[in-house]
Design a protein around this motif. Structure first.
Motif, PDB file in Angstrom:
ATOM      1  N   UNK A   1      14.772  -2.572 -11.886  1.00  0.00           N
ATOM      2  CA  UNK A   1      13.476  -1.906 -11.898  1.00  0.00           C
ATOM      3  C   UNK A   1      12.441  -2.730 -11.156  1.00  0.00           C
ATOM      4  N   UNK A   2      12.532  -4.044 -11.235  1.00  0.00           N
ATOM      5  CA  UNK A   2      11.593  -4.915 -10.543  1.00  0.00           C
ATOM      6  C   UNK A   2      11.718  -4.760  -9.023  1.00  0.00           C
ATOM      7  N   UNK A   3      12.946  -4.585  -8.531  1.00  0.00           N
ATOM      8  CA  UNK A   3      13.134  -4.428  -7.089  1.00  0.00           C
ATOM      9  C   UNK A   3      12.398  -3.187  -6.600  1.00  0.00           C
ATOM     10  N   UNK A   4      12.533  -2.077  -7.336  1.00  0.00           N
ATOM     11  CA  UNK A   4      11.834  -0.851  -6.960  1.00  0.00           C
ATOM     12  C   UNK A   4      10.321  -1.023  -7.077  1.00  0.00           C
ATOM     13  N   UNK A   5       9.902  -1.814  -8.060  1.00  0.00           N
ATOM     14  CA  UNK A   5       8.472  -2.060  -8.244  1.00  0.00           C
ATOM     15  C   UNK A   5       7.897  -2.804  -7.037  1.00  0.00           C
ATOM     16  N   UNK A   6       8.568  -3.897  -6.630  1.00  0.00           N
ATOM     17  CA  UNK A   6       8.069  -4.674  -5.497  1.00  0.00           C
ATOM     18  C   UNK A   6       8.181  -3.878  -4.197  1.00  0.00           C
ATOM     19  N   UNK A   7       9.183  -3.019  -4.099  1.00  0.00           N
ATOM     20  CA  UNK A   7       9.304  -2.151  -2.941  1.00  0.00           C
ATOM     21  C   UNK A   7       8.113  -1.185  -2.876  1.00  0.00           C
ATOM     22  N   UNK A   8       7.708  -0.676  -4.037  1.00  0.00           N
ATOM     23  CA  UNK A   8       6.526   0.185  -4.120  1.00  0.00           C
ATOM     24  C   UNK A   8       5.279  -0.564  -3.662  1.00  0.00           C
ATOM     25  N   UNK A   9       5.140  -1.812  -4.130  1.00  0.00           N
ATOM     26  CA  UNK A   9       3.987  -2.612  -3.746  1.00  0.00           C
ATOM     27  C   UNK A   9       3.968  -2.875  -2.231  1.00  0.00           C
ATOM     28  N   UNK A  10       5.130  -3.002  -1.652  1.00  0.00           N
ATOM     29  CA  UNK A  10       5.203  -3.218  -0.209  1.00  0.00           C
ATOM     30  C   UNK A  10       4.676  -1.994   0.548  1.00  0.00           C
ATOM     31  N   UNK A  11       5.045  -0.816   0.073  1.00  0.00           N
ATOM     32  CA  UNK A  11       4.524   0.423   0.672  1.00  0.00           C
ATOM     33  C   UNK A  11       3.007   0.510   0.510  1.00  0.00           C
ATOM     34  N   UNK A  12       2.541   0.179  -0.695  1.00  0.00           N
ATOM     35  CA  UNK A  12       1.098   0.250  -0.950  1.00  0.00           C
ATOM     36  C   UNK A  12       0.327  -0.759  -0.102  1.00  0.00           C
ATOM     37  N   UNK A  13       0.907  -1.937   0.099  1.00  0.00           N
ATOM     38  CA  UNK A  13       0.222  -2.959   0.892  1.00  0.00           C
ATOM     39  C   UNK A  13       0.020  -2.489   2.321  1.00  0.00           C
ATOM     40  N   UNK A  14       0.986  -1.753   2.851  1.00  0.00           N
ATOM     41  CA  UNK A  14       0.853  -1.226   4.199  1.00  0.00           C
ATOM     42  C   UNK A  14      -0.317  -0.246   4.283  1.00  0.00           C
ATOM     43  N   UNK A  15      -0.512   0.535   3.225  1.00  0.00           N
ATOM     44  CA  UNK A  15      -1.655   1.449   3.180  1.00  0.00           C
ATOM     45  C   UNK A  15      -2.971   0.675   3.132  1.00  0.00           C
ATOM     46  N   UNK A  16      -2.985  -0.400   2.360  1.00  0.00           N
ATOM     47  CA  UNK A  16      -4.196  -1.222   2.280  1.00  0.00           C
ATOM     48  C   UNK A  16      -4.512  -1.882   3.622  1.00  0.00           C
ATOM     49  N   UNK A  17      -3.477  -2.240   4.365  1.00  0.00           N
ATOM     50  CA  UNK A  17      -3.683  -2.788   5.707  1.00  0.00           C
ATOM     51  C   UNK A  17      -4.405  -1.762   6.592  1.00  0.00           C
ATOM     52  N   UNK A  18      -4.028  -0.502   6.451  1.00  0.00           N
ATOM     53  CA  UNK A  18      -4.598   0.545   7.308  1.00  0.00           C
ATOM     54  C   UNK A  18      -6.042   0.866   6.938  1.00  0.00           C
ATOM     55  N   UNK A  19      -6.422   0.531   5.703  1.00  0.00           N
ATOM     56  CA  UNK A  19      -7.796   0.808   5.278  1.00  0.00           C
ATOM     57  C   UNK A  19      -8.774  -0.187   5.911  1.00  0.00           C
ATOM     58  N   UNK A  20      -8.315  -1.403   6.128  1.00  0.00           N
ATOM     59  CA  UNK A  20      -9.215  -2.453   6.638  1.00  0.00           C
ATOM     60  C   UNK A  20      -9.917  -2.064   7.939  1.00  0.00           C
ATOM     61  N   UNK A  21      -9.191  -1.658   9.002  1.00  0.00           N
ATOM     62  CA  UNK A  21      -9.901  -1.285  10.232  1.00  0.00           C
ATOM     63  C   UNK A  21     -10.794  -0.052  10.052  1.00  0.00           C
ATOM     64  N   UNK A  22     -10.432   0.814   9.119  1.00  0.00           N
ATOM     65  CA  UNK A  22     -11.268   1.989   8.861  1.00  0.00           C
ATOM     66  C   UNK A  22     -12.608   1.575   8.269  1.00  0.00           C
ATOM     67  N   UNK A  23     -12.584   0.604   7.369  1.00  0.00           N
ATOM     68  CA  UNK A  23     -13.838   0.114   6.788  1.00  0.00           C
ATOM     69  C   UNK A  23     -14.704  -0.584   7.839  1.00  0.00           C
TER      70      UNK A  23
END
Length: 325
Positions: A215-237
């Motif tokens: 379950x932890x592997x899937x959790x960290x995989x989820x966080x990796x996807x979310x981090x990519x989204x957060x990266x994309x927000x930075x230039x937008x801000x």
């Protein structure tokens, strides 16, 4: 100048030392010839995970049995000479590759040399080598059943990663309040922590014979996807250069998400808040300048990225330990 690594004794090193000691003592107590060779089997079969250990043991057992029978037969027919020894190795290694047990080639060569140096090739020799195999591989298997729990390490990574996510959201929230300053933020450390955590979670899976996921592997995989989204927000801000009525609401939403990064119960509420912001767009006046239009467009794209972020978390659900499943 040569720099030495700090001296430390790891758990695998400790298991190897104990295993070698037990193997040599037992083989000598039984009275086996070449009893010290049991230590070689133990060293080669102690791995980082239980599954890898079993795979190594099976490969070595199969290859050693093959070389014991094949070598005994060829030496008996052609004699125990260096040329015959080389011929056996020349023919045997391709066979191990074909059978996918090439991991046991080094161990097999040890057994082959025992046969090569034997005064006579008989049943006593074969039984002696089989007992050496049993002791060496058996002790290696027992040693590898003793694996330290990785749960504490995984929990520590989880907390560190969640703190990193919270810091990002708080920085984004502050950037919405003070859009005039260029946002400076690094994601490298958080990305590295996620990769390390996924590697450890995967290793934890390999320490269990009846469980093929973590379950932890899937959790960290989820966080990796979310981090990519957060990266994309930075230039937008950074593209928000004028005051926009959406900024205050988005700033508040960022704070709410940041404060509940580790929560499994508030995703639906945050999505509801996001949809309310979208509905409020109908009541806002249209942008009157190019910069205002560009800022409004960036804010709407930020809402899209946040929606995807929350949807990913919603699809994941709750993190549960394997002993809770």
């Amino acid at each position: 100048m040569l720099k030495l690594n700090p001296y430390k004794i790891g758990f695998r090193t400790l298991k190897t030392a104990v295993g070698i000691t037990l193997g040599v003592i037992l083989a000598k107590w039984i009275g086996l010839d070449n009893y010290a060779s049991s230590a070689i089997l133990i060293v080669l079969c102690i791995k980082h995970t239980k599954v890898h250990s079993v795979q190594a043991i099976v490969s070595r057992f199969v290859s050693c049995i093959l070389i014991l029978l094949f070598g005994s037969l060829v030496f008996s027919l052609l004699g125990q000479s260096a040329l015959v020894l080389g011929l056996i190795v020349l023919l045997f290694i391709p066979i191990t590759v074909m059978l996918k047990v090439q991991e046991g080639v080094v161990t097999s060569c040890v057994i082959l040399l025992h046969v090569f140096n034997a005064t006579t090739i008989n049943l006593h020799l074969i039984i002696n080598e089989l007992l050496l195999l049993t002791i060496g591989l058996g002790i290696a298997f027992i040693m590898n059943l003793i694996m330290p729990s990785l749960d504490k390490t995984l929990v520590s990574f989880k907390k560190e990663i969640e703190k990193g996510f919270k810091d990002i959201f708080m920085a984004y929230s502050e950037a919405c309040s003070d859009y005039s300053n260029d946002l400076s933020l690094s994601f490298e450390k958080l990305q590295l922590d996620i990769r390390k955590a996924k590697s450890i979670a995967f290793r934890d899976v390999k320490n269990h014979f009846i469980r093929n996921e973590n379950s932890y592997y899937h959790y960290f995989d989820m966080r990796q996807e979310q981090l990519e989204l957060l990266r994309r927000i930075k230039p937008l801000l950074n593209q928000v250069t004028v005051d926009d009525p959406l900024l205050a609401d988005v700033s508040h939403l960022m704070t709410e998400i940041g404060n509940n990064v580790n929560s499994n119960d508030y995703t639906a509420l945050r999505l509801h808040s996001l949809y309310e912001i979208r509905l409020s767009l109908d009541e806002l006046p249209l942008p009157k300048s190019h910069q205002s239009l560009k800022s409004r467009s960036s804010m709407m794209q930020i809402l899209n990225e946040l929606e995807e972020y929350l949807n990913i978390k919603s699809q994941f659900g709750s993190l549960r330990l394997h002993n809770e499943l």
